[in-house]
Design an enzyme around this catalytic site. Structure first.
Site, PDB file in Angstrom:
ATOM      1  N   GLU A 267      19.359 119.380 104.269  1.00 49.17           N
ATOM      2  CA  GLU A 267      19.474 120.617 105.045  1.00 49.17           C
ATOM      3  C   GLU A 267      18.117 121.254 105.271  1.00 49.17           C
ATOM      4  OE1 GLU A 267      23.525 122.784 104.095  1.00 49.17           O
ATOM      5  OE2 GLU A 267      22.274 122.411 102.352  1.00 49.17           O
TER       6      GLU A 267
ATOM      7  N   GLY B 190      33.420 121.477  98.434  1.00 53.30           N
ATOM      8  CA  GLY B 190      34.698 120.789  98.450  1.00 53.30           C
ATOM      9  C   GLY B 190      35.787 121.753  98.903  1.00 53.30           C
TER      10      GLY B 190
ATOM     11  N   ILE C 110      33.485 118.683  91.395  1.00 57.35           N
ATOM     12  CA  ILE C 110      34.937 118.493  91.265  1.00 57.35           C
ATOM     13  C   ILE C 110      35.335 117.281  92.110  1.00 57.35           C
ATOM     14  CG2 ILE C 110      37.228 119.544  91.541  1.00 57.35           C
ATOM     15  CD1 ILE C 110      35.521 120.977  89.453  1.00 57.35           C
TER      16      ILE C 110
ATOM     17  N   MET D  14      28.612 124.607  93.635  1.00 55.82           N
ATOM     18  CA  MET D  14      27.939 124.697  92.341  1.00 55.82           C
ATOM     19  C   MET D  14      26.843 125.769  92.277  1.00 55.82           C
ATOM     20  SD  MET D  14      27.809 120.578  91.570  1.00 55.82           S
ATOM     21  CE  MET D  14      27.181 120.759  89.905  1.00 55.82           C
TER      22      MET D  14
ATOM     23  N   ASP E 178      34.027 117.399 101.502  1.00 52.71           N
ATOM     24  CA  ASP E 178      35.025 116.592 100.789  1.00 52.71           C
ATOM     25  C   ASP E 178      36.175 117.513 100.412  1.00 52.71           C
ATOM     26  OD1 ASP E 178      32.555 117.174  98.638  1.00 52.71           O
ATOM     27  OD2 ASP E 178      34.523 117.717  97.899  1.00 52.71           O
TER      28      ASP E 178
HETATM   29  N1  SAH Z   1      23.838 113.330  93.554  1.00 54.84           N
HETATM   30  C1  SAH Z   1      24.304 114.269  94.547  1.00 54.84           C
HETATM   31  C2  SAH Z   1      24.608 115.555  93.854  1.00 54.84           C
HETATM   32  C3  SAH Z   1      25.396 116.468  94.669  1.00 54.84           C
HETATM   33  S1  SAH Z   1      26.169 117.700  93.719  1.00 54.84           S
HETATM   34  C4  SAH Z   1      23.309 114.286  95.663  1.00 54.84           C
HETATM   35  O1  SAH Z   1      23.420 113.454  96.523  1.00 54.84           O
HETATM   36  O2  SAH Z   1      22.384 115.105  95.701  1.00 54.84           O
HETATM   37  C5  SAH Z   1      27.129 118.428  94.956  1.00 54.84           C
HETATM   38  C6  SAH Z   1      26.473 119.491  95.792  1.00 54.84           C
HETATM   39  O3  SAH Z   1      27.324 119.800  96.872  1.00 54.84           O
HETATM   40  C7  SAH Z   1      26.255 120.785  95.053  1.00 54.84           C
HETATM   41  O4  SAH Z   1      25.126 121.435  95.563  1.00 54.84           O
HETATM   42  C8  SAH Z   1      27.570 121.569  95.320  1.00 54.84           C
HETATM   43  O5  SAH Z   1      27.293 122.928  95.585  1.00 54.84           O
HETATM   44  C9  SAH Z   1      28.163 120.920  96.579  1.00 54.84           C
HETATM   45  N2  SAH Z   1      29.521 120.341  96.482  1.00 54.84           N
HETATM   46  C10 SAH Z   1      30.078 119.604  97.473  1.00 54.84           C
HETATM   47  N3  SAH Z   1      31.293 119.168  97.122  1.00 54.84           N
HETATM   48  C11 SAH Z   1      31.539 119.630  95.874  1.00 54.84           C
HETATM   49  C12 SAH Z   1      32.643 119.468  94.956  1.00 54.84           C
HETATM   50  N4  SAH Z   1      33.706 118.733  95.274  1.00 54.84           N
HETATM   51  N5  SAH Z   1      32.547 120.058  93.735  1.00 54.84           N
HETATM   52  C13 SAH Z   1      31.447 120.787  93.411  1.00 54.84           C
HETATM   53  N6  SAH Z   1      30.374 120.945  94.232  1.00 54.84           N
HETATM   54  C14 SAH Z   1      30.408 120.379  95.456  1.00 54.84           C
END
Ligand code: SAH
Length: 234
Positions: free
Chosen positions: A15, A81, A156, A177, A201
């Site tokens: 982003e 999510g 999640i 998060m 997602d």
């Molecule tokens: N390894 C991954 C980590 C992503 S963590 C990467 O490619 O960088 C997920 C990020 O997206 C966090 O910043 C959170 O805010 C958001 N997010 C998207 N879907 C989520 C879900 N199902 N649960 C929690 N956070 C989610």
């Protein structure tokens, strides 16, 4: 503080990479392991930053933006999510309230309440959320939801876990998060903030696959379109 910048904080590299080309007169200051990119977008002084992932990273970034760079308002962008029925991949959620779903000091304090603040839910700034909602509406083909976003230090990624959240917090639209941590930090400073998230997602058993696919294909373009539209009409 007419010249203090609006902060735009992204959770993800993709982003920030999409927003940086919009920035004129760019100069970068490095602090606490983070790059803060100052400049101008559509005539508005802004500072762009990457927060990192999770509540602590997000709160640290928000505090630096307000205390070291005097940001007058803060917009947090990212993906999330979908939790509520009908909040689907590609939709956008503008938060009106935020809550930390992993905060639990019960029985000393009610579940979800941030101890010693007397509250679990933190309100986003109405004017800023209105402006971001209007910017989202003018991006054609994007479905907008507004309401509660919940945050915690967990990705999640199972139907069982998202069922638990839906049962505990039936009005939660989406889970991520960082947002509620930014909300708490901004409340301490009395600075307006808003959170806008694109759904990547459904926080279910396919979440990790959908997430990776979506970040590359859609999320960054949606964020860029909303932020550009917002700054063009401030
Ligand atoms: N390894 C991954 C980590 C992503 S963590 C990467 O490619 O960088 C997920 C990020 O997206 C966090 O910043 C959170 O805010 C958001 N997010 C998207 N879907 C989520 C879900 N199902 N649960 C929690 N956070 C989610």
């Amino acid at each position: 503080m007419p010249h203090s910048p609006a902060a735009i904080v992204s959770a993800m590299h993709e982003e920030l990479r999409a927003l940086l080309p919009l920035l004129d007169d760019r100069h970068t200051v490095r602090l606490a392991g983070r790059d803060f990119h100052h400049g101008v977008i559509h005539g508005q002084p802004v500072v762009l930053a990457l927060s990192g992932i999770g509540k602590v990273a997000a709160a640290t970034t928000a505090v630096l933006l307000m205390h070291a760079f005097d940001s007058r308002q803060l917009v947090f962008t990212g993906v999330a999510g979908g939790l509520a029925a009908g909040v689907n991949v590609g939709d956008v959620v503008v938060a009106r309230q935020l809550l930390q779903h992993d905060m639990d000091a019960s029985p000393l304090f009610p579940r979800f309440e941030v101890p010693l603040t007397g509250r679990a839910r933190f309100d986003a700034d109405t004017d800023l959320a209105d402006a971001l909602a209007a910017a989202t509406r003018s991006c054609s083909g994007v479905r907008l939801h507004q309401g509660l976003i919940v945050s915690g230090d967990r990705f999640i990624a199972s139907a069982a876990d998202s069922d638990v959240l839906r049962a505990l917090l039936p009005d939660a639209l989406a889970v991520e998060m960082e947002g509620a941590a930014v909300a708490q930090a901004c409340a301490d400073f009395g600075r307006p903030f808003a959170v806008v998230r694109t759904i990547s997602d459904r926080a279910d058993d396919a979440a990790h696959l959908d997430f990776v696919r979506f970040i590359d294909e859609v999320a960054s373009a949606t964020t860029r379109a909303i932020i550009e539209e917002w700054l063009a009409h401030v």
